[in-house]
Design a protein around this motif. Sequence first.
Motif, PDB file in Angstrom:
ATOM      1  N   ALA A  68     -17.129  -2.296 -40.653  1.00 37.86           N
ATOM      2  CA  ALA A  68     -16.558  -2.573 -39.327  1.00 37.86           C
ATOM      3  C   ALA A  68     -16.189  -3.965 -39.041  1.00 37.86           C
ATOM      4  O   ALA A  68     -15.454  -4.281 -37.852  1.00 37.86           O
ATOM      5  N   ARG A  69     -16.770  -4.906 -39.651  1.00 43.35           N
ATOM      6  CA  ARG A  69     -16.680  -6.435 -39.485  1.00 43.35           C
ATOM      7  C   ARG A  69     -15.291  -6.874 -39.831  1.00 43.35           C
ATOM      8  O   ARG A  69     -14.891  -7.704 -39.156  1.00 43.35           O
ATOM      9  N   LYS A  70     -14.464  -5.998 -40.573  1.00 44.99           N
ATOM     10  CA  LYS A  70     -13.133  -6.527 -40.996  1.00 44.99           C
ATOM     11  C   LYS A  70     -12.192  -6.203 -39.687  1.00 44.99           C
ATOM     12  O   LYS A  70     -11.347  -6.568 -39.758  1.00 44.99           O
ATOM     13  N   ILE A  71     -12.716  -5.271 -38.782  1.00 46.02           N
ATOM     14  CA  ILE A  71     -11.685  -4.950 -37.704  1.00 46.02           C
ATOM     15  C   ILE A  71     -11.871  -5.788 -36.577  1.00 46.02           C
ATOM     16  O   ILE A  71     -12.883  -5.359 -35.576  1.00 46.02           O
ATOM     17  N   ARG A  72     -11.613  -6.892 -36.370  1.00 45.04           N
ATOM     18  CA  ARG A  72     -11.753  -7.781 -35.116  1.00 45.04           C
ATOM     19  C   ARG A  72     -10.832  -7.620 -34.059  1.00 45.04           C
ATOM     20  O   ARG A  72      -9.945  -6.874 -33.974  1.00 45.04           O
ATOM     21  N   GLY A  73     -11.745  -7.562 -33.172  1.00 45.71           N
ATOM     22  CA  GLY A  73     -11.147  -7.433 -31.681  1.00 45.71           C
ATOM     23  C   GLY A  73     -10.998  -5.987 -31.110  1.00 45.71           C
ATOM     24  O   GLY A  73     -10.210  -5.752 -30.352  1.00 45.71           O
ATOM     25  N   ALA A  74     -11.704  -5.266 -31.790  1.00 48.53           N
ATOM     26  CA  ALA A  74     -11.753  -3.700 -31.338  1.00 48.53           C
ATOM     27  C   ALA A  74     -12.697  -3.435 -30.464  1.00 48.53           C
ATOM     28  O   ALA A  74     -13.775  -4.080 -30.087  1.00 48.53           O
ATOM     29  N   VAL A  75     -12.560  -2.244 -29.757  1.00 44.49           N
ATOM     30  CA  VAL A  75     -13.402  -1.406 -28.647  1.00 44.49           C
ATOM     31  C   VAL A  75     -13.880  -0.281 -29.612  1.00 44.49           C
ATOM     32  O   VAL A  75     -13.041   0.522 -30.275  1.00 44.49           O
ATOM     33  N   TYR A  76     -15.214  -0.208 -29.530  1.00 50.48           N
ATOM     34  CA  TYR A  76     -15.808   0.828 -30.108  1.00 50.48           C
ATOM     35  C   TYR A  76     -16.238   1.953 -29.428  1.00 50.48           C
ATOM     36  O   TYR A  76     -16.960   1.776 -28.551  1.00 50.48           O
ATOM     37  N   HIS A  77     -15.778   3.064 -29.670  1.00 50.18           N
ATOM     38  CA  HIS A  77     -16.103   4.312 -28.881  1.00 50.18           C
ATOM     39  C   HIS A  77     -16.875   5.355 -29.667  1.00 50.18           C
ATOM     40  O   HIS A  77     -16.412   5.896 -30.579  1.00 50.18           O
ATOM     41  N   GLU A  78     -18.128   5.436 -29.264  1.00 52.71           N
ATOM     42  CA  GLU A  78     -19.173   6.442 -29.976  1.00 52.71           C
ATOM     43  C   GLU A  78     -19.214   7.650 -29.153  1.00 52.71           C
ATOM     44  O   GLU A  78     -19.903   7.721 -28.011  1.00 52.71           O
ATOM     45  N   PRO A  79     -18.482   8.744 -29.420  1.00 46.70           N
ATOM     46  CA  PRO A  79     -18.655  10.290 -28.587  1.00 46.70           C
ATOM     47  C   PRO A  79     -20.020  10.769 -28.686  1.00 46.70           C
ATOM     48  O   PRO A  79     -20.383  11.695 -27.984  1.00 46.70           O
ATOM     49  N   ASN A  80     -20.754  10.530 -29.614  1.00 51.20           N
ATOM     50  CA  ASN A  80     -22.197  11.179 -30.099  1.00 51.20           C
ATOM     51  C   ASN A  80     -23.568  10.487 -29.779  1.00 51.20           C
ATOM     52  O   ASN A  80     -24.184  10.242 -30.696  1.00 51.20           O
ATOM     53  N   PHE A  81     -23.782  10.135 -28.774  1.00 52.85           N
ATOM     54  CA  PHE A  81     -25.096   9.409 -28.241  1.00 52.85           C
ATOM     55  C   PHE A  81     -25.437   8.227 -28.862  1.00 52.85           C
ATOM     56  O   PHE A  81     -25.815   7.426 -28.333  1.00 52.85           O
ATOM     57  N   ILE A  82     -25.432   8.161 -30.279  1.00 56.44           N
ATOM     58  CA  ILE A  82     -26.117   6.972 -30.730  1.00 56.44           C
ATOM     59  C   ILE A  82     -25.027   5.863 -31.430  1.00 56.44           C
ATOM     60  O   ILE A  82     -24.388   6.262 -32.329  1.00 56.44           O
ATOM     61  N   LEU A  83     -25.001   4.655 -30.923  1.00 60.41           N
ATOM     62  CA  LEU A  83     -24.003   3.771 -31.147  1.00 60.41           C
ATOM     63  C   LEU A  83     -24.584   3.197 -32.594  1.00 60.41           C
ATOM     64  O   LEU A  83     -25.751   2.946 -32.829  1.00 60.41           O
ATOM     65  N   VAL A  85     -16.721  22.892 -35.580  1.00 63.17           N
ATOM     66  CA  VAL A  85     -16.534  22.186 -34.214  1.00 63.17           C
ATOM     67  C   VAL A  85     -17.102  22.780 -32.762  1.00 63.17           C
ATOM     68  O   VAL A  85     -16.785  23.732 -32.475  1.00 63.17           O
ATOM     69  N   THR A  86     -17.901  21.877 -32.221  1.00 60.39           N
ATOM     70  CA  THR A  86     -18.628  22.386 -31.144  1.00 60.39           C
ATOM     71  C   THR A  86     -18.174  21.527 -30.111  1.00 60.39           C
ATOM     72  O   THR A  86     -17.009  20.832 -29.982  1.00 60.39           O
ATOM     73  N   GLY A  87     -19.000  21.467 -28.858  1.00 62.35           N
ATOM     74  CA  GLY A  87     -18.345  20.815 -27.679  1.00 62.35           C
ATOM     75  C   GLY A  87     -17.972  19.261 -28.074  1.00 62.35           C
ATOM     76  O   GLY A  87     -16.948  18.747 -27.335  1.00 62.35           O
ATOM     77  N   ILE A  88     -18.931  18.712 -28.530  1.00 61.07           N
ATOM     78  CA  ILE A  88     -18.598  16.971 -28.776  1.00 61.07           C
ATOM     79  C   ILE A  88     -17.426  17.094 -29.658  1.00 61.07           C
ATOM     80  O   ILE A  88     -16.554  16.283 -29.555  1.00 61.07           O
ATOM     81  N   GLY A  89     -17.298  17.945 -30.290  1.00 58.43           N
ATOM     82  CA  GLY A  89     -16.182  17.855 -31.500  1.00 58.43           C
ATOM     83  C   GLY A  89     -14.827  18.090 -30.591  1.00 58.43           C
ATOM     84  O   GLY A  89     -13.531  17.395 -30.915  1.00 58.43           O
TER      85      GLY A  89
END
Length: 384
Positions: free
Chosen positions: A90-105, A14-18
């Motif tokens: 991910a289509r099955k998870i309706r109404g969610a906010v997606y958080h991508e910590p690692n640059f590329i969505l 685990v580094t900084g992003i982790g």
Amino acid sequence: MKVILNVESLEPPVTGIGRYTSEILAGLLARGFGDDLHCFSHFRWVDLKRVIHASDEQPGESRIRPLLRSLPYAYEMRLLARNAVFRRSARKIRGAVYHEPNFILKSFDGPCLVNCHDLSHMHFPQHHPPERVRYLDRNLEKSLRRADRIVTLSDFVRREVIETFAFDPAAVVTIPVGVDARFRPYDADETRAVMDRHGLRHGRYILSVATIEPRKNLHGLLRAFMRLPADLRTEFPLVLCGATGWRESQMEQSLAALAREGGVRRLGYIPEADLPVLYAGAGAFAFPSFYEGFGLPPLEAMASGTPVLASNTGSIHEVVGRAGLLVDPHDDDALAAGLERILTDQELRRSCIAAGIERARGFGWTSCVDRTISLYEELQAATS
């Protein structure tokens, strides 16, 4: 409110992003998000209990990964396949906010928040594997433009992102990270077990915590250390903690030779439980990185009551301020002189210790997590 969090960065080492992802995850769970939190890692959704303990595991040696890296476009193909699995499930998870910590969505139809930790691949492409640079060059700007909000950890990176890509400043938000309460001063009795385990003496070593890779400028640190007077090197050996990164076989050879002379200790990847004690037991902390988007290790060292020598580049000044000794990382003589001062100038040491502890108090994970959740709520409200 449902949240999707990518936790791939929690796979050891685990580094900084982790570390950032781990704290966001822990903060969400502490605030009752457990039933509405969905964690994705590589090609599957993962159990939260497994995710929480993943960073405590020792990294294993992979014989397959170097082979895959040698194949043309293997890096890109793996990421494309991973993205396809995520998009479909991910289509099955309706109404969610997606958080991508690692640059590329990854592909997602709902509101998205992405972290841009730095632009080092643009400034120092030689410090990264070619396949990673190629992938970021092709995809980073597209990812940032798809995001509803871009989160940086420092104003330095925020300005870089806005100026480089001509973004609306309102879309780019700085949320600094924090320092865990485990990072505090420890006396010699409290550190004894860890010191004995690693063959160290409390207050009698220089510590550096960083992945062994070119951007961290450990070659420069080694050269500076070898310019110190011999008696000072004997009294304060250099202790390096961190997993081996990309293109550092030469560094490993140099370290092995110096280790035989007794002046440098290479501890490798250190479990999370030992890190606070190693920080607090050090006589000084050195962080001569060429470029950082934030710089969590100097902050943790300051909170631990250890005087810090760090670079005067990138975001480091924003983190350390006047609470440490900042030098030009390209100047080996300045690094050597700085090391000698931080070890021998008692007035400077007292000043750095007191100022560092005080400055570290201004960085808290509670604030970081709360502000991140506020962004989730803002994005969900805007799409309701």
